[in-house]
Design a protein around this motif. Sequence first.
Motif, PDB file in Angstrom:
ATOM      1  N   GLU A   2       5.752  -0.204 -33.976  1.00 20.30           N
ATOM      2  CA  GLU A   2       6.667  -0.752 -33.365  1.00 20.30           C
ATOM      3  C   GLU A   2       8.028  -0.801 -34.198  1.00 20.30           C
ATOM      4  OE1 GLU A   2       6.168  -4.989 -32.368  1.00 20.30           O
ATOM      5  OE2 GLU A   2       4.668  -4.549 -30.763  1.00 20.30           O
ATOM      6  N   VAL A   3       9.190  -0.222 -33.469  1.00 22.56           N
ATOM      7  CA  VAL A   3      10.639  -0.161 -34.004  1.00 22.56           C
ATOM      8  C   VAL A   3      11.334  -1.125 -33.521  1.00 22.56           C
ATOM      9  CG1 VAL A   3      12.332   1.450 -34.533  1.00 22.56           C
ATOM     10  CG2 VAL A   3       9.988   2.210 -34.429  1.00 22.56           C
ATOM     11  N   ILE A   4      12.232  -2.084 -34.334  1.00 28.06           N
ATOM     12  CA  ILE A   4      13.078  -2.914 -33.899  1.00 28.06           C
ATOM     13  C   ILE A   4      14.524  -2.316 -33.756  1.00 28.06           C
ATOM     14  CG2 ILE A   4      14.304  -5.160 -34.510  1.00 28.06           C
ATOM     15  CD1 ILE A   4      11.803  -5.913 -35.741  1.00 28.06           C
ATOM     16  N   THR A   5      15.088  -2.477 -32.810  1.00 26.82           N
ATOM     17  CA  THR A   5      16.415  -1.954 -32.450  1.00 26.82           C
ATOM     18  C   THR A   5      17.383  -2.932 -31.677  1.00 26.82           C
ATOM     19  OG1 THR A   5      17.682  -0.273 -31.214  1.00 26.82           O
ATOM     20  CG2 THR A   5      15.622  -0.450 -30.545  1.00 26.82           C
ATOM     21  N   PRO A   6      18.556  -3.023 -31.836  1.00 25.89           N
ATOM     22  CA  PRO A   6      19.547  -3.623 -30.760  1.00 25.89           C
ATOM     23  C   PRO A   6      19.224  -3.084 -29.505  1.00 25.89           C
ATOM     24  CG  PRO A   6      20.753  -2.781 -32.645  1.00 25.89           C
ATOM     25  CD  PRO A   6      19.451  -2.189 -32.865  1.00 25.89           C
ATOM     26  N   SER A   7      19.445  -4.204 -28.454  1.00 26.58           N
ATOM     27  CA  SER A   7      19.586  -3.346 -26.822  1.00 26.58           C
ATOM     28  C   SER A   7      20.868  -2.923 -26.736  1.00 26.58           C
ATOM     29  CB  SER A   7      18.860  -4.414 -26.172  1.00 26.58           C
ATOM     30  OG  SER A   7      19.055  -4.207 -24.954  1.00 26.58           O
ATOM     31  N   TYR A   8      21.702  -3.457 -27.441  1.00 25.20           N
ATOM     32  CA  TYR A   8      23.190  -2.975 -27.190  1.00 25.20           C
ATOM     33  C   TYR A   8      23.491  -1.804 -27.935  1.00 25.20           C
ATOM     34  CZ  TYR A   8      28.267  -3.677 -26.508  1.00 25.20           C
ATOM     35  OH  TYR A   8      29.655  -3.391 -25.919  1.00 25.20           O
ATOM     36  N   LEU A   9      23.179  -0.726 -27.573  1.00 24.18           N
ATOM     37  CA  LEU A   9      23.163   0.613 -28.151  1.00 24.18           C
ATOM     38  C   LEU A   9      23.001   1.560 -27.065  1.00 24.18           C
ATOM     39  CD1 LEU A   9      23.438   1.211 -31.019  1.00 24.18           C
ATOM     40  CD2 LEU A   9      20.892   1.213 -31.302  1.00 24.18           C
ATOM     41  N   CYS A  10      23.326   3.046 -27.493  1.00 25.88           N
ATOM     42  CA  CYS A  10      23.344   3.909 -26.527  1.00 25.88           C
ATOM     43  C   CYS A  10      21.842   4.684 -26.398  1.00 25.88           C
ATOM     44  CB  CYS A  10      24.151   5.136 -26.944  1.00 25.88           C
ATOM     45  SG  CYS A  10      23.563   5.966 -28.561  1.00 25.88           S
ATOM     46  N   GLU A  11      21.647   5.186 -25.399  1.00 23.56           N
ATOM     47  CA  GLU A  11      20.427   5.716 -24.734  1.00 23.56           C
ATOM     48  C   GLU A  11      19.657   6.720 -25.813  1.00 23.56           C
ATOM     49  OE1 GLU A  11      20.832   7.447 -21.037  1.00 23.56           O
ATOM     50  OE2 GLU A  11      18.724   8.217 -20.878  1.00 23.56           O
ATOM     51  N   GLN A  12      20.665   7.351 -26.448  1.00 23.78           N
ATOM     52  CA  GLN A  12      20.090   8.329 -27.481  1.00 23.78           C
ATOM     53  C   GLN A  12      18.901   7.765 -28.531  1.00 23.78           C
ATOM     54  OE1 GLN A  12      23.157   8.147 -26.162  1.00 23.78           O
ATOM     55  NE2 GLN A  12      24.199  10.172 -26.160  1.00 23.78           N
ATOM     56  N   VAL A  44      27.792  -6.454 -22.705  1.00 24.33           N
ATOM     57  CA  VAL A  44      27.833  -5.509 -21.625  1.00 24.33           C
ATOM     58  C   VAL A  44      28.975  -6.002 -20.528  1.00 24.33           C
ATOM     59  CG1 VAL A  44      26.600  -4.764 -19.499  1.00 24.33           C
ATOM     60  CG2 VAL A  44      25.640  -4.726 -22.006  1.00 24.33           C
ATOM     61  N   ASN A  45      29.252  -7.275 -20.095  1.00 24.52           N
ATOM     62  CA  ASN A  45      30.033  -7.707 -19.043  1.00 24.52           C
ATOM     63  C   ASN A  45      31.390  -7.693 -19.378  1.00 24.52           C
ATOM     64  OD1 ASN A  45      28.098  -7.795 -16.881  1.00 24.52           O
ATOM     65  ND2 ASN A  45      27.334  -9.645 -17.717  1.00 24.52           N
ATOM     66  N   ASN A 103      27.234   0.043 -21.182  1.00 27.32           N
ATOM     67  CA  ASN A 103      26.936  -0.372 -19.886  1.00 27.32           C
ATOM     68  C   ASN A 103      25.631  -0.903 -19.345  1.00 27.32           C
ATOM     69  OD1 ASN A 103      29.529  -0.823 -18.175  1.00 27.32           O
ATOM     70  ND2 ASN A 103      29.489   1.252 -17.818  1.00 27.32           N
ATOM     71  N   HIS A 104      24.834  -0.074 -20.028  1.00 25.87           N
ATOM     72  CA  HIS A 104      23.370  -0.361 -19.800  1.00 25.87           C
ATOM     73  C   HIS A 104      22.605  -0.639 -21.074  1.00 25.87           C
ATOM     74  CE1 HIS A 104      24.570   1.254 -15.872  1.00 25.87           C
ATOM     75  NE2 HIS A 104      25.114   2.357 -16.305  1.00 25.87           N
ATOM     76  N   PRO A 105      22.421  -1.820 -21.261  1.00 24.39           N
ATOM     77  CA  PRO A 105      21.524  -2.478 -22.535  1.00 24.39           C
ATOM     78  C   PRO A 105      19.886  -1.966 -22.455  1.00 24.39           C
ATOM     79  CG  PRO A 105      21.784  -4.173 -21.257  1.00 24.39           C
ATOM     80  CD  PRO A 105      22.535  -3.068 -20.400  1.00 24.39           C
ATOM     81  N   LEU A 106      19.753  -1.208 -23.326  1.00 24.26           N
ATOM     82  CA  LEU A 106      18.412  -0.574 -23.357  1.00 24.26           C
ATOM     83  C   LEU A 106      17.238  -1.167 -22.996  1.00 24.26           C
ATOM     84  CD1 LEU A 106      18.682   1.292 -27.178  1.00 24.26           C
ATOM     85  CD2 LEU A 106      19.422   1.872 -24.829  1.00 24.26           C
ATOM     86  N   HIS A 107      17.141  -2.614 -22.900  1.00 18.64           N
ATOM     87  CA  HIS A 107      15.928  -3.468 -22.720  1.00 18.64           C
ATOM     88  C   HIS A 107      16.079  -3.442 -21.008  1.00 18.64           C
ATOM     89  CE1 HIS A 107      19.026  -6.498 -22.481  1.00 18.64           C
ATOM     90  NE2 HIS A 107      17.940  -7.160 -21.417  1.00 18.64           N
ATOM     91  N   GLU A 108      17.179  -3.286 -20.164  1.00 19.64           N
ATOM     92  CA  GLU A 108      17.392  -3.141 -18.985  1.00 19.64           C
ATOM     93  C   GLU A 108      16.815  -1.771 -18.639  1.00 19.64           C
ATOM     94  OE1 GLU A 108      20.785  -4.888 -17.102  1.00 19.64           O
ATOM     95  OE2 GLU A 108      20.338  -6.736 -18.095  1.00 19.64           O
ATOM     96  N   LEU A 109      17.406  -0.641 -19.381  1.00 10.28           N
ATOM     97  CA  LEU A 109      17.230   0.558 -19.099  1.00 10.28           C
ATOM     98  C   LEU A 109      15.591   0.933 -18.770  1.00 10.28           C
ATOM     99  CD1 LEU A 109      19.510   2.640 -18.702  1.00 10.28           C
ATOM    100  CD2 LEU A 109      19.061   3.297 -21.067  1.00 10.28           C
ATOM    101  N   VAL A 110      14.917   0.459 -19.789  1.00  9.44           N
ATOM    102  CA  VAL A 110      13.443   0.579 -19.564  1.00  9.44           C
ATOM    103  C   VAL A 110      12.825  -0.555 -18.651  1.00  9.44           C
ATOM    104  CG1 VAL A 110      13.372   1.387 -21.906  1.00  9.44           C
ATOM    105  CG2 VAL A 110      12.764  -1.071 -21.411  1.00  9.44           C
ATOM    106  N   GLY A 111      13.644  -1.190 -17.870  1.00  6.78           N
ATOM    107  CA  GLY A 111      13.064  -2.002 -16.876  1.00  6.78           C
ATOM    108  C   GLY A 111      12.871  -3.509 -17.388  1.00  6.78           C
ATOM    109  N   ASP A 112      13.105  -3.760 -18.481  1.00 12.79           N
ATOM    110  CA  ASP A 112      12.780  -5.074 -18.851  1.00 12.79           C
ATOM    111  C   ASP A 112      13.582  -6.280 -18.394  1.00 12.79           C
ATOM    112  OD1 ASP A 112      11.400  -7.447 -20.026  1.00 12.79           O
ATOM    113  OD2 ASP A 112      11.257  -6.671 -21.989  1.00 12.79           O
ATOM    114  N   TYR A 113      13.735  -6.494 -17.371  1.00 12.17           N
ATOM    115  CA  TYR A 113      14.648  -7.622 -16.901  1.00 12.17           C
ATOM    116  C   TYR A 113      14.567  -9.202 -17.519  1.00 12.17           C
ATOM    117  CZ  TYR A 113      17.171  -3.786 -14.400  1.00 12.17           C
ATOM    118  OH  TYR A 113      17.848  -2.484 -14.121  1.00 12.17           O
ATOM    119  N   ARG A 114      13.300  -9.040 -17.700  1.00 12.40           N
ATOM    120  CA  ARG A 114      12.785 -10.682 -18.005  1.00 12.40           C
ATOM    121  C   ARG A 114      13.425 -10.943 -19.210  1.00 12.40           C
ATOM    122  NH1 ARG A 114       6.913 -10.149 -17.494  1.00 12.40           N
ATOM    123  NH2 ARG A 114       7.475  -8.031 -18.320  1.00 12.40           N
ATOM    124  N   LYS A 115      13.398 -10.239 -20.307  1.00 12.68           N
ATOM    125  CA  LYS A 115      14.006 -10.388 -21.716  1.00 12.68           C
ATOM    126  C   LYS A 115      15.478 -10.933 -21.644  1.00 12.68           C
ATOM    127  CE  LYS A 115      13.400  -8.719 -26.143  1.00 12.68           C
ATOM    128  NZ  LYS A 115      12.156  -7.825 -26.580  1.00 12.68           N
TER     129      LYS A 115
END
Length: 356
Positions: free
Chosen positions: A82-92, A328-329, A307-319
Amino acid sequence: MNSSPELNKNIILQYDTTFSPLNLEIISKIFSDGSISTGKYQKLLKEKLQKLTGCKYIFLTNSGTTGLHLALMSLGISTRDEVITPSYLCEQVLNSISFTGGKPIFVDINSDNYSINLEEIKKSINNKTKAIIVPYLYGDTFSISELKELNIPIIEDVCHCTGCSVNKKQVGSLGEIGITSFGEKKFLDGGFGGAVFTNNADLSKKIEVLLSHSNPRKYTKNYDYHIPNIIAAIIYEKSFSLKNEIKNRKKIAKYYINELKNPKISLRYANVLDSFFYRFMIDIPSTKTSFIKKMRSKGIVCGVGINHPLHELVGDYRKKLPNTEFAVNYSVALPIRPNLTENELNRIVIAVNESV
Ligand SMILES: Cc1ncc(COP(=O)(O)O)c(C=O)c1O
Protein backbone atom coordinates in the motif's frame (compact mmCIF):
# COMPACT_ATOMS: atom_id res chain seq x y z
CA MET A 1 -12.49 32.03 -27.21
CA ASN A 2 -11.98 35.13 -29.35
CA SER A 3 -8.91 34.67 -31.51
CA SER A 4 -8.40 38.34 -32.38
CA PRO A 5 -4.71 39.09 -31.75
CA GLU A 6 -5.66 42.53 -30.34
CA LEU A 7 -7.97 40.99 -27.74
CA ASN A 8 -5.59 38.15 -26.92
CA LYS A 9 -2.89 40.67 -26.11
CA ASN A 10 -5.01 41.72 -23.15
CA ILE A 11 -5.52 38.24 -21.80
CA ILE A 12 -3.65 37.50 -18.60
CA LEU A 13 -2.58 33.89 -18.74
CA GLN A 14 -1.87 31.56 -15.83
CA TYR A 15 1.49 30.51 -17.20
CA ASP A 16 4.28 31.80 -19.35
CA THR A 17 5.49 28.97 -21.58
CA THR A 18 7.80 31.08 -23.74
CA PHE A 19 11.55 30.51 -23.82
CA SER A 20 14.38 33.00 -23.92
CA PRO A 21 16.28 33.61 -27.19
CA LEU A 22 19.31 32.02 -25.52
CA ASN A 23 17.50 28.68 -25.76
CA LEU A 24 17.26 29.08 -29.52
CA GLU A 25 21.01 29.55 -29.87
CA ILE A 26 21.70 26.45 -27.79
CA ILE A 27 19.14 24.38 -29.65
CA SER A 28 20.50 25.50 -33.00
CA LYS A 29 23.99 24.41 -31.90
CA ILE A 30 22.63 21.02 -30.76
CA PHE A 31 21.01 20.56 -34.18
CA SER A 32 24.23 21.38 -35.97
CA ASP A 33 26.53 19.21 -33.85
CA GLY A 34 24.08 16.29 -33.82
CA SER A 35 23.83 15.91 -30.04
CA ILE A 36 20.04 15.78 -29.85
CA SER A 37 19.91 12.47 -28.04
CA THR A 38 23.12 12.36 -26.03
CA GLY A 39 25.42 15.19 -25.02
CA LYS A 40 26.92 17.44 -22.39
CA TYR A 41 23.66 18.95 -21.11
CA GLN A 42 22.55 15.71 -19.47
CA LYS A 43 25.66 15.84 -17.28
CA LEU A 44 25.33 19.59 -16.69
CA LEU A 45 21.69 19.26 -15.67
CA LYS A 46 22.48 16.41 -13.27
CA GLU A 47 25.18 18.53 -11.64
CA LYS A 48 22.77 21.45 -11.40
CA LEU A 49 20.14 19.26 -9.80
CA GLN A 50 22.64 17.99 -7.26
CA LYS A 51 23.01 21.60 -6.16
CA LEU A 52 19.28 22.37 -6.31
CA THR A 53 18.12 19.28 -4.39
CA GLY A 54 21.06 18.52 -2.12
CA CYS A 55 21.02 14.94 -3.41
CA LYS A 56 24.08 12.99 -4.51
CA TYR A 57 22.38 10.63 -6.96
CA ILE A 58 20.34 12.16 -9.77
CA PHE A 59 18.55 10.35 -12.61
CA LEU A 60 16.90 12.30 -15.41
CA THR A 61 13.58 10.89 -16.62
CA ASN A 62 11.15 11.75 -19.37
CA SER A 63 8.43 12.82 -16.89
CA GLY A 64 7.54 13.15 -13.24
CA THR A 65 5.32 10.09 -13.66
CA THR A 66 8.22 7.87 -14.76
CA GLY A 67 10.45 9.36 -12.04
CA LEU A 68 7.83 8.40 -9.46
CA HIS A 69 7.48 4.95 -11.01
CA LEU A 70 11.24 4.42 -10.59
CA ALA A 71 11.12 5.76 -7.03
CA LEU A 72 8.33 3.34 -6.12
CA MET A 73 10.10 0.40 -7.78
CA SER A 74 13.35 1.22 -6.00
CA LEU A 75 11.43 0.94 -2.71
CA GLY A 76 10.22 -2.46 -3.86
CA ILE A 77 6.53 -1.53 -4.19
CA SER A 78 4.48 -4.23 -5.89
CA THR A 79 1.10 -5.91 -5.58
CA ARG A 80 -0.04 -6.38 -1.97
CA ASP A 81 1.79 -3.18 -0.94
CA GLU A 82 0.00 0.00 0.00
CA VAL A 83 1.12 3.51 -0.85
CA ILE A 84 -0.36 6.48 1.00
CA THR A 85 -1.05 9.55 -1.13
CA PRO A 86 -3.25 12.62 -0.91
CA SER A 87 -6.38 12.33 -3.02
CA TYR A 88 -6.11 16.03 -3.90
CA LEU A 89 -3.50 15.41 -6.57
CA CYS A 90 -3.16 14.86 -10.31
CA GLU A 91 -3.93 11.62 -12.10
CA GLN A 92 -0.29 11.06 -13.09
CA VAL A 93 0.59 10.12 -9.51
CA LEU A 94 -2.09 7.47 -9.58
CA ASN A 95 -0.59 6.18 -12.84
CA SER A 96 2.83 5.69 -11.23
CA ILE A 97 1.33 3.71 -8.34
CA SER A 98 -0.79 1.65 -10.76
CA PHE A 99 2.29 0.77 -12.87
CA THR A 100 3.74 -1.02 -9.82
CA GLY A 101 0.53 -2.89 -8.98
CA GLY A 102 0.55 -1.29 -5.53
CA LYS A 103 -2.64 -0.10 -3.86
CA PRO A 104 -3.12 3.65 -3.39
CA ILE A 105 -4.54 4.66 -0.02
CA PHE A 106 -6.04 8.11 -0.32
CA VAL A 107 -5.91 10.56 2.56
CA ASP A 108 -7.12 14.09 3.11
CA ILE A 109 -5.21 17.37 2.95
CA ASN A 110 -5.21 19.99 5.72
CA SER A 111 -7.95 22.58 6.05
CA ASP A 112 -5.49 25.49 6.10
CA ASN A 113 -3.13 24.39 3.32
CA TYR A 114 -2.93 21.81 0.55
CA SER A 115 -0.43 19.50 2.25
CA ILE A 116 -1.14 15.93 3.29
CA ASN A 117 -2.76 15.58 6.73
CA LEU A 118 -0.55 13.90 9.31
CA GLU A 119 -3.36 12.49 11.46
CA GLU A 120 -5.03 10.95 8.41
CA ILE A 121 -1.75 9.31 7.47
CA LYS A 122 -1.39 7.86 10.96
CA LYS A 123 -4.89 6.35 10.73
CA SER A 124 -4.08 4.76 7.36
CA ILE A 125 -0.84 3.03 8.26
CA ASN A 126 -0.82 -0.75 8.62
CA ASN A 127 1.69 -3.52 7.96
CA LYS A 128 1.12 -3.29 4.20
CA THR A 129 2.09 0.41 4.05
CA LYS A 130 5.35 0.65 2.14
CA ALA A 131 5.63 4.33 1.18
CA ILE A 132 4.07 7.76 1.61
CA ILE A 133 3.98 10.21 -1.29
CA VAL A 134 4.41 13.72 0.07
CA PRO A 135 3.82 16.53 -2.44
CA TYR A 136 4.46 20.17 -1.70
CA LEU A 137 1.28 21.00 -3.49
CA TYR A 138 1.17 24.43 -5.15
CA GLY A 139 4.55 25.00 -3.50
CA ASP A 140 3.05 25.10 0.02
CA THR A 141 5.61 24.64 2.77
CA PHE A 142 5.35 22.44 5.84
CA SER A 143 7.70 20.65 8.20
CA ILE A 144 8.37 17.05 7.28
CA SER A 145 9.93 16.08 10.61
CA GLU A 146 6.80 14.55 12.20
CA LEU A 147 6.16 12.53 9.05
CA LYS A 148 9.67 11.14 9.24
CA GLU A 149 9.00 9.88 12.76
CA LEU A 150 6.46 7.42 11.31
CA ASN A 151 9.37 5.40 9.89
CA ILE A 152 7.71 4.70 6.55
CA PRO A 153 9.76 5.58 3.45
CA ILE A 154 8.85 9.05 2.21
CA ILE A 155 8.84 10.03 -1.45
CA GLU A 156 8.98 13.82 -1.67
CA ASP A 157 7.22 15.16 -4.75
CA VAL A 158 8.77 18.57 -5.42
CA CYS A 159 7.16 19.17 -8.83
CA HIS A 160 5.76 22.48 -7.53
CA CYS A 161 8.89 23.78 -5.81
CA THR A 162 12.01 22.37 -7.47
CA GLY A 163 15.12 24.00 -6.00
CA CYS A 164 13.41 25.37 -2.87
CA SER A 165 14.35 24.99 0.80
CA VAL A 166 12.28 24.76 3.96
CA ASN A 167 14.00 25.67 7.25
CA LYS A 168 17.22 25.94 5.23
CA LYS A 169 16.89 22.32 4.07
CA GLN A 170 16.49 21.52 0.40
CA VAL A 171 13.21 19.84 -0.48
CA GLY A 172 13.76 16.54 -2.23
CA SER A 173 16.57 15.53 0.11
CA LEU A 174 14.44 15.15 3.25
CA GLY A 175 12.77 11.80 2.60
CA GLU A 176 14.22 8.53 1.29
CA ILE A 177 13.84 9.69 -2.28
CA GLY A 178 12.48 12.67 -4.26
CA ILE A 179 10.99 13.28 -7.65
CA THR A 180 10.16 16.25 -9.83
CA SER A 181 8.70 17.14 -13.21
CA PHE A 182 9.96 19.61 -15.78
CA GLY A 183 6.77 19.26 -17.82
CA GLU A 184 5.03 22.17 -19.46
CA LYS A 185 3.88 24.83 -16.96
CA LYS A 186 5.73 23.29 -14.03
CA PHE A 187 7.72 25.30 -11.48
CA LEU A 188 10.87 24.57 -13.49
CA ASP A 189 9.29 24.37 -16.92
CA GLY A 190 11.42 22.68 -19.57
CA GLY A 191 8.33 21.68 -21.54
CA PHE A 192 9.05 18.01 -20.85
CA GLY A 193 10.95 15.69 -18.50
CA GLY A 194 11.47 14.85 -14.87
CA ALA A 195 13.99 13.53 -12.40
CA VAL A 196 14.35 11.20 -9.44
CA PHE A 197 16.98 11.84 -6.77
CA THR A 198 18.24 10.42 -3.51
CA ASN A 199 21.13 10.33 -1.09
CA ASN A 200 20.54 6.63 -0.49
CA ALA A 201 23.20 4.58 -2.32
CA ASP A 202 21.12 1.36 -2.30
CA LEU A 203 18.10 3.03 -3.87
CA SER A 204 20.37 4.71 -6.39
CA LYS A 205 21.91 1.35 -7.37
CA LYS A 206 18.43 -0.11 -7.89
CA ILE A 207 17.40 2.77 -10.13
CA GLU A 208 20.60 2.48 -12.11
CA VAL A 209 19.79 -1.19 -12.80
CA LEU A 210 16.18 -0.38 -13.75
CA LEU A 211 17.41 2.17 -16.30
CA SER A 212 20.24 0.04 -17.73
CA HIS A 213 19.90 -2.00 -20.89
CA SER A 214 20.35 -5.77 -20.69
CA ASN A 215 23.80 -7.13 -21.22
CA PRO A 216 24.30 -9.18 -24.42
CA ARG A 217 23.99 -12.54 -22.63
CA LYS A 218 21.02 -11.87 -20.38
CA TYR A 219 17.77 -9.99 -20.87
CA THR A 220 16.57 -8.01 -17.88
CA LYS A 221 13.43 -5.91 -17.83
CA ASN A 222 14.48 -2.26 -18.08
CA TYR A 223 12.86 1.11 -18.45
CA ASP A 224 13.86 3.47 -21.23
CA TYR A 225 12.82 6.58 -19.35
CA HIS A 226 15.80 8.69 -20.37
CA ILE A 227 15.67 12.35 -21.25
CA PRO A 228 17.32 13.53 -24.50
CA ASN A 229 20.16 16.03 -24.43
CA ILE A 230 18.13 18.69 -26.26
CA ILE A 231 15.48 18.69 -23.51
CA ALA A 232 18.13 18.60 -20.78
CA ALA A 233 19.62 21.72 -22.40
CA ILE A 234 16.30 23.59 -22.21
CA ILE A 235 15.75 22.64 -18.56
CA TYR A 236 19.35 23.46 -17.70
CA GLU A 237 19.12 26.94 -19.19
CA LYS A 238 15.74 27.57 -17.58
CA SER A 239 17.09 26.56 -14.17
CA PHE A 240 19.15 29.76 -14.06
CA SER A 241 15.94 31.83 -13.90
CA LEU A 242 14.57 29.91 -10.90
CA LYS A 243 16.00 32.15 -8.19
CA ASN A 244 14.65 35.29 -9.76
CA GLU A 245 11.31 33.66 -10.52
CA ILE A 246 10.91 32.57 -6.89
CA LYS A 247 11.64 36.12 -5.79
CA ASN A 248 9.01 37.45 -8.19
CA ARG A 249 6.44 34.83 -7.19
CA LYS A 250 6.84 35.92 -3.56
CA LYS A 251 6.54 39.57 -4.55
CA ILE A 252 3.30 38.89 -6.42
CA ALA A 253 1.97 36.80 -3.53
CA LYS A 254 2.71 39.66 -1.14
CA TYR A 255 0.73 41.98 -3.38
CA TYR A 256 -2.25 39.62 -3.42
CA ILE A 257 -2.08 39.04 0.37
CA ASN A 258 -2.09 42.82 0.95
CA GLU A 259 -4.69 43.73 -1.66
CA LEU A 260 -7.24 40.91 -1.50
CA LYS A 261 -9.12 42.06 1.58
CA ASN A 262 -12.57 41.10 0.35
CA PRO A 263 -14.40 39.29 3.21
CA LYS A 264 -15.95 36.89 0.69
CA ILE A 265 -12.50 35.52 -0.18
CA SER A 266 -10.43 33.31 2.11
CA LEU A 267 -6.67 33.12 1.77
CA ARG A 268 -4.74 30.22 3.23
CA TYR A 269 -1.53 32.24 3.21
CA ALA A 270 -0.75 34.51 6.14
CA ASN A 271 2.54 35.63 4.63
CA VAL A 272 5.01 34.81 1.88
CA LEU A 273 6.78 32.18 3.97
CA ASP A 274 3.79 29.84 3.66
CA SER A 275 4.47 28.82 0.09
CA PHE A 276 6.73 29.10 -2.95
CA PHE A 277 3.57 30.01 -4.86
CA TYR A 278 3.68 27.68 -7.80
CA ARG A 279 0.05 28.70 -7.69
CA PHE A 280 -1.73 31.38 -5.69
CA MET A 281 -4.97 29.81 -4.45
CA ILE A 282 -8.01 31.59 -3.08
CA ASP A 283 -11.16 30.08 -1.61
CA ILE A 284 -14.33 31.59 -2.97
CA PRO A 285 -17.82 31.44 -1.44
CA SER A 286 -19.63 29.69 -4.32
CA THR A 287 -18.57 26.94 -6.67
CA LYS A 288 -15.67 27.82 -8.89
CA THR A 289 -17.16 27.43 -12.40
CA SER A 290 -19.07 30.70 -12.52
CA PHE A 291 -16.19 32.65 -10.91
CA ILE A 292 -13.73 31.29 -13.47
CA LYS A 293 -16.13 32.19 -16.29
CA LYS A 294 -16.57 35.75 -15.00
CA MET A 295 -12.81 36.19 -14.67
CA ARG A 296 -12.34 34.84 -18.19
CA SER A 297 -14.84 37.38 -19.54
CA LYS A 298 -12.54 40.06 -18.06
CA GLY A 299 -9.55 38.54 -19.84
CA ILE A 300 -8.08 36.69 -16.86
CA VAL A 301 -7.39 32.97 -16.97
CA CYS A 302 -7.75 31.28 -13.59
CA GLY A 303 -6.70 27.73 -12.79
CA VAL A 304 -9.14 25.09 -11.61
CA GLY A 305 -6.66 23.32 -9.33
CA ILE A 306 -7.76 19.72 -8.92
CA ASN A 307 -11.14 18.98 -10.45
CA HIS A 308 -11.25 15.23 -9.91
CA PRO A 309 -9.84 13.96 -6.60
CA LEU A 310 -8.17 10.60 -7.00
CA HIS A 311 -10.45 8.65 -4.65
CA GLU A 312 -13.43 9.62 -6.81
CA LEU A 313 -11.47 8.91 -9.98
CA VAL A 314 -11.18 5.28 -8.91
CA GLY A 315 -14.89 5.22 -8.05
CA ASP A 316 -14.61 5.41 -4.26
CA TYR A 317 -17.43 7.85 -3.57
CA ARG A 318 -18.00 6.46 -0.08
CA LYS A 319 -14.70 7.79 1.21
CA LYS A 320 -15.14 11.09 3.03
CA LEU A 321 -12.29 13.55 2.61
CA PRO A 322 -13.90 16.89 3.56
CA ASN A 323 -10.88 19.16 3.04
CA THR A 324 -10.21 17.60 -0.35
CA GLU A 325 -13.83 18.02 -1.36
CA PHE A 326 -13.87 21.63 -0.18
CA ALA A 327 -10.72 22.46 -2.17
CA VAL A 328 -12.08 20.75 -5.29
CA ASN A 329 -15.21 22.89 -5.15
CA TYR A 330 -14.00 26.25 -3.86
CA SER A 331 -10.25 26.68 -4.44
CA VAL A 332 -9.21 28.62 -7.52
CA ALA A 333 -5.77 29.63 -8.79
CA LEU A 334 -5.09 33.24 -9.69
CA PRO A 335 -2.35 33.93 -12.25
CA ILE A 336 1.08 34.05 -10.62
CA ARG A 337 3.40 34.08 -13.61
CA PRO A 338 6.69 35.51 -12.35
CA ASN A 339 6.60 38.14 -15.10
CA LEU A 340 3.19 39.66 -14.24
CA THR A 341 3.27 43.45 -14.32
CA GLU A 342 1.87 45.79 -11.67
CA ASN A 343 -0.79 46.87 -14.11
CA GLU A 344 -1.85 43.26 -14.69
CA LEU A 345 -1.91 42.57 -10.94
CA ASN A 346 -4.10 45.58 -10.41
CA ARG A 347 -6.48 44.33 -13.12
CA ILE A 348 -6.62 40.89 -11.48
CA VAL A 349 -7.49 42.26 -8.02
CA ILE A 350 -10.26 44.47 -9.45
CA ALA A 351 -11.63 41.53 -11.46
CA VAL A 352 -11.61 39.22 -8.42
CA ASN A 353 -13.58 41.75 -6.37
CA GLU A 354 -16.11 42.14 -9.20
CA SER A 355 -16.45 38.41 -9.83
CA VAL A 356 -16.68 36.94 -6.38
C1 LIG B 1 2.41 17.16 -7.95
C2 LIG B 1 2.68 16.41 -9.23
N1 LIG B 1 3.30 15.21 -9.18
C3 LIG B 1 3.59 14.52 -10.31
C4 LIG B 1 3.26 15.01 -11.56
C5 LIG B 1 3.59 14.20 -12.79
O1 LIG B 1 4.51 14.85 -13.62
P1 LIG B 1 4.49 14.63 -15.20
O2 LIG B 1 3.30 15.35 -15.77
O3 LIG B 1 5.79 15.19 -15.70
O4 LIG B 1 4.40 13.17 -15.45
C6 LIG B 1 2.62 16.24 -11.66
C7 LIG B 1 2.25 16.81 -12.96
O5 LIG B 1 1.32 16.63 -13.60
C8 LIG B 1 2.31 16.97 -10.47
O6 LIG B 1 1.68 18.16 -10.53
